[in-house]
Design a protein around this motif. Sequence first.
Motif, PDB file in Angstrom:
ATOM      1  N   SER A   1      24.488  45.707  51.482  1.00  0.00           N
ATOM      2  CA  SER A   1      24.861  45.888  49.967  1.00  0.00           C
ATOM      3  C   SER A   1      26.151  47.017  49.643  1.00  0.00           C
ATOM      4  O   SER A   1      26.143  47.796  50.905  1.00  0.00           O
ATOM      5  N   LEU A   2      26.812  46.953  49.088  1.00  0.00           N
ATOM      6  CA  LEU A   2      27.916  47.819  48.516  1.00  0.00           C
ATOM      7  C   LEU A   2      27.654  48.409  47.016  1.00  0.00           C
ATOM      8  O   LEU A   2      27.149  47.889  46.047  1.00  0.00           O
ATOM      9  N   GLY A   3      28.000  49.681  46.954  1.00  0.00           N
ATOM     10  CA  GLY A   3      27.925  50.307  45.666  1.00  0.00           C
ATOM     11  C   GLY A   3      29.244  51.239  45.418  1.00  0.00           C
ATOM     12  O   GLY A   3      29.264  52.141  46.463  1.00  0.00           O
TER      13      GLY A   3
ATOM     14  N   LEU B   1      32.278  54.501  48.800  1.00  0.00           N
ATOM     15  CA  LEU B   1      31.064  53.622  48.845  1.00  0.00           C
ATOM     16  C   LEU B   1      29.767  53.775  49.352  1.00  0.00           C
ATOM     17  O   LEU B   1      29.678  54.804  50.293  1.00  0.00           O
ATOM     18  N   ILE B   2      28.465  53.485  48.661  1.00  0.00           N
ATOM     19  CA  ILE B   2      27.234  53.556  49.316  1.00  0.00           C
ATOM     20  C   ILE B   2      27.002  52.189  49.825  1.00  0.00           C
ATOM     21  O   ILE B   2      27.231  51.291  49.347  1.00  0.00           O
TER      22      ILE B   2
ATOM     23  N   ILE C   1      24.337  54.989  54.048  1.00  0.00           N
ATOM     24  CA  ILE C   1      25.554  55.610  54.412  1.00  0.00           C
ATOM     25  C   ILE C   1      26.590  55.760  53.241  1.00  0.00           C
ATOM     26  O   ILE C   1      26.859  54.772  52.506  1.00  0.00           O
ATOM     27  N   LYS C   2      27.164  56.804  53.001  1.00  0.00           N
ATOM     28  CA  LYS C   2      28.148  57.238  52.106  1.00  0.00           C
ATOM     29  C   LYS C   2      29.547  57.278  52.699  1.00  0.00           C
ATOM     30  O   LYS C   2      29.653  58.082  53.667  1.00  0.00           O
ATOM     31  N   LEU C   3      30.285  56.562  52.398  1.00  0.00           N
ATOM     32  CA  LEU C   3      31.749  56.607  52.977  1.00  0.00           C
ATOM     33  C   LEU C   3      32.907  57.083  52.026  1.00  0.00           C
ATOM     34  O   LEU C   3      32.695  56.544  51.003  1.00  0.00           O
TER      35      LEU C   3
END
Length: 450
Positions: free
Chosen positions: A250-252, A259-260, A270-272
């Motif tokens: 999933s992407l947020g 991005l989460i 993970i946060k990028l």
Amino acid sequence: MYFTTDIDSYVTYTISCDGYKDYSQTLNTKSATGVTRTHEYSLIGAIPGETNTITLRLYTKSNQLINTLSFTYDAPELLGGNEYKTVTTTSYSEDDLQDNGLYCVLGNDVTEETKKRAYMRFYDENGVIRSEMPIKFYRPHRLLFKDNTMYYSISSTSIVGVDSSGYVKDFYNTGDYTLHHDYIFDTEGNFLVLATKKNDETSEDRIISINASTKEIKEIVNFKTVFKNYYTLTQKPSSADTLDWMHINSLGLVGNNSLIISSRETSTIIKLNTIYTNPSIDYMIGSDRFWDSTGYESKLLTKTSDFSMQAGQHYVTYEEDNSLPKGQYYLYMFNNNYCYSSTRSNYKWQNDTNYSNAFFTMKSGTSYYYKYLVNENARTVSLVSSIPVAYSPYVSSSQELYGQLIADSGMQMSWSVYNLDGTLLRTYQTTGGKFLYRVLQYDLKGYLFQ
């Protein structure tokens, strides 16, 4: 349908069919004023295989009735099979259940490998199908809306944009990649897509962007680069064709360029940061024991209490709250609560005290809706809400909407609606297909309806 009028007006319609509750909507005029003289609409909601009575009412801007038109329509049978005409509903409380749109079942016909026609299905609050939309194969993962157009994947290599009249106006190809599990818009209206590089030895470990105007494809994140040290610790199972070592599902989007992401294979969120230029890890939410001696320990947020962590989670959703101080926000998810990693087969999940309430078998267990409070300033994570739901070791989704929770327990072929205090209101049970990948509710306002 299409027609014109001499004065500004709008239209409502009601579909009636013996044995079923009426279905009514106000149609989208695609006008800022809510009225128009040019009327072009798609009418969904007819009961398949039945004679439906459709009644349209034309109103002025001041809500005065101008005219009424009523006719019958013999709707065709479902293309995907009559077993999908209804789903079994079990009500536990009628007091608070809200009718906020249609439940969209995203993926239950086929697996990734099967090149067989599949369908999106939309159900009303009574479990009656109101629309069936065929795709080529694979599955859609969510619906995106922009400029009276709905975007969704129709295969593992294509995304389309369909306007509110049903016309397919935009086609996007994924080029040297196949998509999987999620896609979202960035702040410029371009696509961010979870992807696999074709003919690569690894899978489900890339993020690509697709320019909405030029359709140019760029690889923006390669997790083999971001997690170079961890990648060397993983091994391909003998039964697998590729090394699915992260399994991003999933992407947020956070702000303009963060991005989460959710990694099922590592049971880690993970946060990028700086995803378009030099992707880097901001933080991770996962087991300190799992990540011990990998070189990424310093990226882990600290738990504020001793709760059992998410395991094999899906559909992690980023939620801002203006009442929170800057640097704090919520993340909620379907916590599958199943500890397993096929590419770290030597890891002893049962010995990891971070998973005091998790399960290590697919046969039985309990999954949860989890909601975390993330404090980036203090580098902490807190569990602020936990609701037990039907067990689904893989797939599934959760969606907060108007103070209620929709939880899809995909491998149980069911979804349920809860109050956010955990009160179960209604369960929908279906059969057929393989699993319910996601079930999300959409009101289709600003698209088909207003």
